[in-house]
Write a protein that holds these residues in place. Structure first.
Motif, short mmCIF file in Angstrom:
data_model
loop_
_atom_site.label_atom_id
_atom_site.label_comp_id
_atom_site.label_asym_id
_atom_site.label_seq_id
_atom_site.Cartn_x
_atom_site.Cartn_y
_atom_site.Cartn_z
N ASP A 181 -41.29 -32.35 -28.44
CA ASP A 181 -39.82 -31.17 -28.22
C ASP A 181 -39.78 -30.80 -29.33
O ASP A 181 -39.57 -31.43 -30.79
N LEU A 182 -39.97 -29.09 -29.55
CA LEU A 182 -40.11 -28.32 -31.15
C LEU A 182 -39.03 -27.67 -31.00
O LEU A 182 -39.55 -27.09 -31.72
N SER A 183 -37.86 -28.31 -30.75
CA SER A 183 -37.33 -27.70 -31.14
C SER A 183 -36.51 -27.68 -32.41
O SER A 183 -37.35 -28.06 -33.38
N VAL A 184 -35.94 -26.30 -33.52
CA VAL A 184 -35.05 -26.07 -34.28
C VAL A 184 -34.76 -27.06 -34.89
O VAL A 184 -35.00 -28.69 -35.64
N PRO B 221 -30.93 -28.44 -39.65
CA PRO B 221 -31.79 -27.31 -38.72
C PRO B 221 -30.94 -26.21 -39.80
O PRO B 221 -32.30 -25.18 -39.92
N ARG B 222 -30.02 -25.58 -40.38
CA ARG B 222 -30.39 -24.46 -40.74
C ARG B 222 -31.12 -24.07 -41.98
O ARG B 222 -31.61 -23.67 -42.21
N HIS B 223 -31.03 -26.02 -42.87
CA HIS B 223 -31.57 -25.77 -44.29
C HIS B 223 -33.42 -25.47 -44.04
O HIS B 223 -33.89 -24.75 -44.70
N THR C 88 -40.30 -17.49 -38.62
CA THR C 88 -39.49 -18.76 -38.25
C THR C 88 -40.36 -19.52 -37.43
O THR C 88 -41.79 -19.87 -37.04
N PRO C 89 -39.27 -20.71 -36.93
CA PRO C 89 -39.64 -22.20 -36.35
C PRO C 89 -40.09 -21.00 -34.84
O PRO C 89 -41.58 -21.94 -34.73
N GLY C 90 -39.42 -20.70 -34.22
CA GLY C 90 -39.82 -20.56 -33.47
C GLY C 90 -40.90 -19.06 -32.86
O GLY C 90 -41.41 -20.21 -31.76
#
Length: 321
Positions: free
Chosen positions: A228-231, A242-244, A256-258
């Motif tokens: 699971d590599l979701s933010v 998540p925002r930080h 970006t992470p995505g």
């Protein structure tokens, strides 16, 4: 069949662009001891020694005026391609078309382009000079991703060690896999990295994060593409909101992470399609796509092809010229 190789030398040449492919071609003589499949000749404009960009001096066999362009003309790269001698470009323009096979290593592509020998063809060069190649000769279809490209009788490669990969591919085409494998074993290199392999991995394409938790996270993503590599999941692993996390990751890696996850998964899927016989659905799961359809969409978006077609192209032989 004997295929003489003529190597062009000039001041500021990259020595590995010369020696790497030459070691491969010379190795074919050891692998096929009954004959010398690639007679090797080096030549400079005036026949005098040249100084490589590292300071090493190379003594050519003959001046270019005395050279016979019989089969393979190898043009290496190096700093000397940035502002080449007009006489060298003119020699290539005149004599290059006589070669049965043109081979450029690294920024040697810039010399071929300056001589008009890449017009209307697909080509590559070191990733840092792809934009320059496009500006120099808009008629060239520049592909910045692969480590080497073959378009008819013209073969171009990325930086330094990619010249070894291209030379091995040409030897494999000329004399078969066993000969190329014997050379690769002697040089302690891969038999042949595929030409369509990216010039650098997702980790190299992105910047390495400064902070250790984010560096470790980059490594985790690479080693566990099916996780699971979701933010949200990555942020929890980094112990950040998540925002930080998203802001910090982009600030430190330049992406970006995505997008980073997408590239890692695509790279992993390509490697599995190239190196295994696993089914498309199995590859999709291992690479983190979940379904074959999700992987198909990713391949269509990034590579303009389907996974099955990608595998077919990879396993197809190099086109004869």
């Amino acid at each position: 069949m004997v295929r003489p190789v003529l190597v062009v030398l000039f001041d500021g040449v990259q020595s590995l662009d010369v020696s790497g492919p030459l070691e491969v071609f010379a190795g074919a003589g050891h692998a096929t001891p009954d004959h010398v499949p690639y007679p090797l000749t080096t030549a400079s404009l005036d026949g005098r020694p040249v100084r490589t960009q590292s300071g090493l001096r190379l003594a050519p066999d003959i001046p270019l005026a005395a050279a016979e362009v019989e089969h393979t003309l190898l043009v290496p790269g190096g700093e000397g391609t940035r502002h080449p001698d007009p006489a060298l470009v003119e020699w290539l323009r005149t004599h290059g078309p006589r070669a049965e096979r043109l081979m450029a290593v690294c920024t040697g592509s810039l010399l071929l382009a300056a001589a008009g020998l890449l017009d209307g063809r697909r080509a590559t060069t070191h990733w840092a000079f792809c934009d320059r190649l496009s500006r120099l000769r808009p008629a060239v279809e520049v592909d910045p991703d692969p480590i080497f490209v073959r378009d008819g009788p013209v073969a171009t490669s990325a930086g330094v060690t990619a010249g070894i990969d291209l030379a091995l591919a040409l030897v494999e085409e000329d004399h078969g896999r066993e000969t190329a494998l014997a050379i690769a074993r002697h040089l302690v290199v891969f038999l042949r990295r595929p030409g369509n392999q990216a010039q650098f991995s997702a980790q190299l394409a992105a910047q390495t994060a400064r902070r250790e938790p984010l560096r470790e996270l980059q490594q985790f993503i690479t080693e566990h593409p099916a996780a699971d590599l979701s933010v949200e999941a990555l942020a929890a692993r980094a112990r950040l909101s998540p925002r930080h996390f998203a802001r910090a990751f982009r600030a430190e890696t330049g992406t970006t992470p995505g997008r980073y996850v997408d590239r890692v998964r695509l790279e992993h899927a390509r490697r599995l399609l190239e190196d295994t016989t696993d089914g498309v659905q199995e590859v999709a799961r291992a690479a983190g796509y979940g379904t074959a359809e999700a992987m198909r969409r990713a391949f269509a978006k990034a590579l303009d092809t389907a996974p099955a077609e990608y595998r077919r192209r990879f396993h197809a032989p190099l086109p004869a010229h």
